[in-house]
Scaffold this active site. Structure first.
Site, PDB file in Angstrom:
ATOM      1  N   VAL A 181      -4.386  -4.266  -0.724  1.00  0.00           N
ATOM      2  CA  VAL A 181      -3.258  -5.558  -0.140  1.00  0.00           C
ATOM      3  C   VAL A 181      -2.337  -5.858  -0.854  1.00  0.00           C
ATOM      4  CG1 VAL A 181      -2.269  -6.986   1.717  1.00  0.00           C
ATOM      5  CG2 VAL A 181      -4.844  -6.407   2.122  1.00  0.00           C
ATOM      6  N   GLU A 182      -2.555  -6.276  -1.608  1.00  0.00           N
ATOM      7  CA  GLU A 182      -1.510  -6.863  -2.419  1.00  0.00           C
ATOM      8  C   GLU A 182      -0.506  -6.675  -3.710  1.00  0.00           C
ATOM      9  OE1 GLU A 182      -0.363  -9.979  -2.399  1.00  0.00           O
ATOM     10  OE2 GLU A 182      -1.686 -11.462  -1.673  1.00  0.00           O
TER      11      GLU A 182
END
Length: 401
Positions: A181-182
């Site tokens: 996600v990051e």
């Protein structure tokens, strides 16, 4: 710890940030901009590898190639230098005095920061009444590209992920979900100079923001941590690139999180969240340990409502902070089944809005809440959980073929 541990921005702001990262490309040109690398604090027992594995070498090569390509697309930095601002120079002197840093070095670093109007725009909350949409949010982070990249990352780092899980109890799929996600597994670590992002948000945080004073103070503290970190490790403070909020590396840790939670997990006596997947994995696991991750505990349970006994305002009142025992949860009109009824800790009602459609609800545990300490959003936490699950399921499908 990305954007952030302490990054508290709402749904639309996160979308804008994700768009900026996906279009602005990548964090660090390794031929010109050295990564922040720290002398390691004494970690838990780490076995030093004798040499890098071929998958690890391939992953580093792919990241470096992407970073070099991204560097050619980076636009020139707009805005005036903070050397022209009396308040910024006074703040630099204060940082130097309290941190025992060379005043001229701090003044030079802060003074070379530039105001970035797009950063001030990205940090703004959504306009009042902007609907949240979990399904749309989910689609931004759980897609075939991220899942394929997650499978490759897990395969390349399987032993390290297993070691982190064994030592901390944090599941590999949660760590894989966070990094996916990051930064899409190191592919998009940010294209903003950290010094520019932090000076902009420290000295020109938008007054229209409802928490402007507190957020400006937060970023002043992060600027201080960043400068202290850079000086201690001998890094040019003008070199590192990161997110619009100043988060750095595969794990997107803010400077304070880097100082508190980043560890050497590959045994080379330094901490490098830009280039060492092992350090990123170990540091994320260490972060969750610090925020009371409970080994073996589920992150959430499915649930529904009993309309005859439902007391929705009472369930919603604590927000996502686990407050109710399973018995108390059911007494307020929630319907739980199976393992959820035997949950030993507290539960919280987690609402995920779906635009004009009906919201989705789950019963969140202390581990769900721990994920929201990485980024204060239940949408973020659920995206991390479901991306990790999707990657694990794809790996299982590949093994069965």
């Amino acid at each position: 710890m990305t954007d952030v541990t302490s990054k508290f921005f709402l749904y639309t702001t996160f979308f804008i940030a994700a768009y900026a990262l996906s279009t602005g490309a990548i964090a660090l040109n390794d031929s010109k901009s050295p990564a922040i690398v720290l002398a390691a604090a004494p970690p838990s027992k780490v076995v030093k590898p004798r040499h890098k594995t071929e998958p690890a070498k391939r992953a580093v090569h792919q990241r470096r190639l992407a970073l070099k390509q991204a560097a050619t697309r980076q636009p020139p930095l707009p805005g005036p230098l903070y050397a022209q601002r009396t308040d910024a120079m006074l703040a630099a002197d204060d940082i130097a005095a309290r941190r025992d840093l060379p005043p001229d070095w701090v003044r030079q670093a802060v003074g070379q920061g530039r105001y970035l109007p797009q950063v001030a725009k990205f940090i703004q909350p959504p306009p009042p009444g902007t609907p949240k949409n979990w399904q749309l949010y989910r689609s931004r982070f759980i897609d075939p590209h991220r899942i394929r990249a997650g499978v490759q990352f897990w395969q390349d780092n399987a032993q390290t992920l297993a070691r982190a899980q064994a030592q901390t109890g944090v599941p590999a799929e949660i760590i894989v979900g966070i990094i996916g996600v990051e930064t899409i597994y190191g592919q998009q670590m940010g294209s903003f100079r950290v010094i520019d992002a932090l000076t902009t948000l420290a000295f020109d945080f938008p007054d229209s923001h409802p928490r402007a004073q507190a957020r400006s103070a937060f970023f002043k503290a992060e600027l201080e941590q960043f400068l202290s970190l850079a000086h201690r490790t001998g890094v040019d403070p003008l070199a590192p690139l990161g997110s619009f909020a100043g988060a750095m590396g595969m794990a997107q840790f803010m400077p304070s999180s880097w100082v508190k939670y980043a560890i050497d997990f590959d045994g080379d006596d330094r901490v490098d969240l830009f280039n060492s997947a092992a350090d990123a994995i170990g540091s994320i696991a260490n972060y969750f340990t610090a925020f009371n991750w409970q080994p073996g505990m589920a992150t959430h349970y499915p649930m529904r409502f009993d309309s005859a006994t439902l007391r929705l305002p009472a369930l919603m009142a604590p927000d996502i902070l686990p407050t109710f025992s399973a018995e108390q949860f059911v007494a307020q009109g929630a319907v739980l089944e199976g393992a959820a009824l035997q949950h030993p800790g507290k539960l919280a009602l987690v609402e995920l809005q779906n635009g004009e459609a009906a919201p989705s609800y789950v019963a969140g545990t202390d581990n769900f809440y721990a994920i929201t300490r990485y980024n204060w959003s239940s949408y973020y936490a659920m995206a991390v959980i479901e991306l990790g699950q999707e990657v694990a399921q794809e790996m299982a499908r590949e093994r069965s073929q």
